[in-house]
Write an enzyme that holds these catalytic residues in place. Structure first.
Site, PDB file in Angstrom:
ATOM      1  N   ASP A 278       0.813  -1.219   0.000  1.00 47.33           N
ATOM      2  CA  ASP A 278       0.000   0.000   0.000  1.00 47.33           C
ATOM      3  C   ASP A 278       0.847   1.269   0.000  1.00 47.33           C
ATOM      4  OD1 ASP A 278      -2.251  -1.726   0.295  1.00 47.33           O
ATOM      5  OD2 ASP A 278      -1.836  -1.818   2.446  1.00 47.33           O
TER       6      ASP A 278
ATOM      7  N   LYS B 112       1.984   2.059  -5.099  1.00 47.53           N
ATOM      8  CA  LYS B 112       2.630   1.494  -6.295  1.00 47.53           C
ATOM      9  C   LYS B 112       1.797   1.714  -7.555  1.00 47.53           C
ATOM     10  CE  LYS B 112       3.084  -2.715  -4.494  1.00 47.53           C
ATOM     11  NZ  LYS B 112       2.920  -2.516  -3.061  1.00 47.53           N
TER      12      LYS B 112
END
Ligand code: IMP
Length: 429
Positions: A13, A16
């Site tokens: 998280d 990306k």
């Protein structure tokens, strides 16, 4: 031409999706090499928001997108995700999408096993996404998985099913659950097989050709290094290797193909699920980070745990994964704080540590040592050059870079693709 491997350098998280989307728009092929539909990538392109769990991010831009052998594939989740994206106007066909025919399948019994175990574990639960990832990888290394290529031979599946069911029936009996319904499983596989098989091929061969033609390949990692089954906060980890080296084994190309390793790093720290988290803030500051950063899981909707930036963990992740440069994301979430803190070391049993120890009890007991810096007035949101950033925010970024011993290649300043400060182009490196 350089290839690029993108990995998360924290607990996943890190943002990306946006970076991968930006790089994918300049790549000739995008490859997922580990994990499954436990990943959650949100892409914002103009007015459209795309939520991906299994498909490589290149799919949105029509770039050749490949699911490598290192991924565990839920065929029903695949179909649902493809149909959802097609409903948003994304074109997915056999020209721009391929699946490794040696990919192990995630079956309904895998998700069921995840849930049975978590329910039985009580306080010791891992906090899995419940997608059957762990059990599917267990069957892969246990040599009893059903793989994509088996879908073309379903009439000869009995010996494999015997092995698979002997294992699962014993486990299910232990949980007081009925045996695997083999007829139902076979019927479901027969129904989904043509859909999956149209995309199946030995992707290593396709990638070899792509590479020979000098194309740029983007390897898209899921989760983060701290969830790696070897290097992460074991046992509170996912069941795959999330480090950059997996890009090679999980796609069928050698290690020299991985190219520039871009580590995605959030300007603070978050984690979903259970496990140690030294800089976690269970107070109003943690709450504020979560609210400003919209820290809710893409896949499960769970609230993420939040805390200050941990330079020790990120330095370790960068070393383990051979990170060439980082993309720093969500600096704007720190806008408006009077002071910000960075963890620079740990205290454990009266000793100072400059690394994260391996044992779970030590990991749970380390106390962070903080360095405090002034916050900054104004906003970093939407900045596209260093000149757009408040001076103190630049100082924070420079300090992060120094402490993690890895240079900043990109700074992302909003979910929008264009709101990015490019310091060093990974594809040109
Ligand atoms: P699993 O991968 O579903 O088995 O979950 C194992 C651990 O990894 C749990 O703590 C999950 O919350 C975490 N996890 C799995 N996928 C992701 C992800 O994409 N982002 C963040 N955490 C994840």
């Amino acid at each position: 031409m350089a290839n690029v491997t993108v990995i998360g350098a924290q607990w996943g998280d890190e943002g990306k999706g946006k970076i991968v989307d930006w790089l994918a728009s300049r790549a000739d092929a995008v490859v997922r090499f580990q994990g499954g539909h436990n990943a959650g990538h949100t892409l914002v392109v103009g007015e459209q928001v795309y939520k991906l769990s299994l498909l490589p991010s290149g799919i949105v831009t029509g770039t050749l997108s490949i699911i490598g052998n290192g991924v565990v594939l839920d065929p029903w989740a695949l179909k649902a995700e493809i149909e959802k994206l097609e409903g948003q106007g994304v074109v997915i066909n056999t020209e721009n999408f391929a699946i490794a025919d040696n990919c192990p399948l995630i079956l309904p019994i895998h998700g069921e096993l995840d849930m049975m175990r978590e329910a039985a574990a009580g306080a010791g639960k891992i906090g899995t996404t419940g997608r059957g990832i762990g059990p599917a990888y267990e069957d892969k290394v246990g040599r009893r998985a059903i793989r994509v290529c088996d879908l073309a031979h379903l009439d000869h599946l009995e010996p494999q099913l015997d092995r698979l069911c002997a294992h699962h029936d014993a486990l299910r009996a232990g949980f007081g659950e009925p045996m695997v319904d083999r007829a139902k499983l076979i019927a479901a596989l027969k129904e989904i097989a043509p859909f999956v098989l149209q995309y199946a091929q030995p992707v290593w061969k396709r990638l070899k050709k792509v590479r020979k033609a000098g194309a740029r390949i983007l390897f898209e990692g899921a989760q983060g290094v701290l969830l790696d089954v070897d290097h992460g906060t074991y046992p509170f980890v996912t069941s795959s290797n999330t480090v950059s080296g997996t890009a090679a084994s999980g796609s069928g190309l050698g290690p020299s193909a991985t190219g520039f390793v871009l580590g995605i790093v959030k300007a603070y720290t978050t984690r979903v699920g259970s496990g140690p988290f030294p800089t976690e803030l269970e107070d109003a500051t943690g709450q504020r980070l979560g609210e400003r950063g919209h820290e809710f899981g893409t896949v499960t909707g769970r609230k993420r745990r939040c805390g200050w930036f941990d330079a020790v963990l990120v330095r370790q992740s960068c070393a383990i994964s051979g990170v060439t440069g980082i993309a720093l994301t969500k600096v704007d979430v720190l806008d408006g704080f009077d002071t910000v803190k960075i963890c620079t070391g740990y205290r454990l049993n009266g000793k100072v540590l400059d690394y994260f120890p391996s044992h779970a009890a030590d990991q749970a007991n380390v106390e962070p040592i903080y360095e405090e810096m002034d916050g900054w007035p104004g906003t970093t949101a939407g900045a596209r050059s260093w000149a757009d950033l408040p001076a103190q925010a630049i100082k924070y970024i420079q300090r992060v870079q120094e402490l993690i011993e890895t240079p900043v290649a990109l700074v992302s300043t909003s979910p929008e693709r264009e709101d990015t400060i490019l310091v060093r182009d990974p594809f040109q490196d």
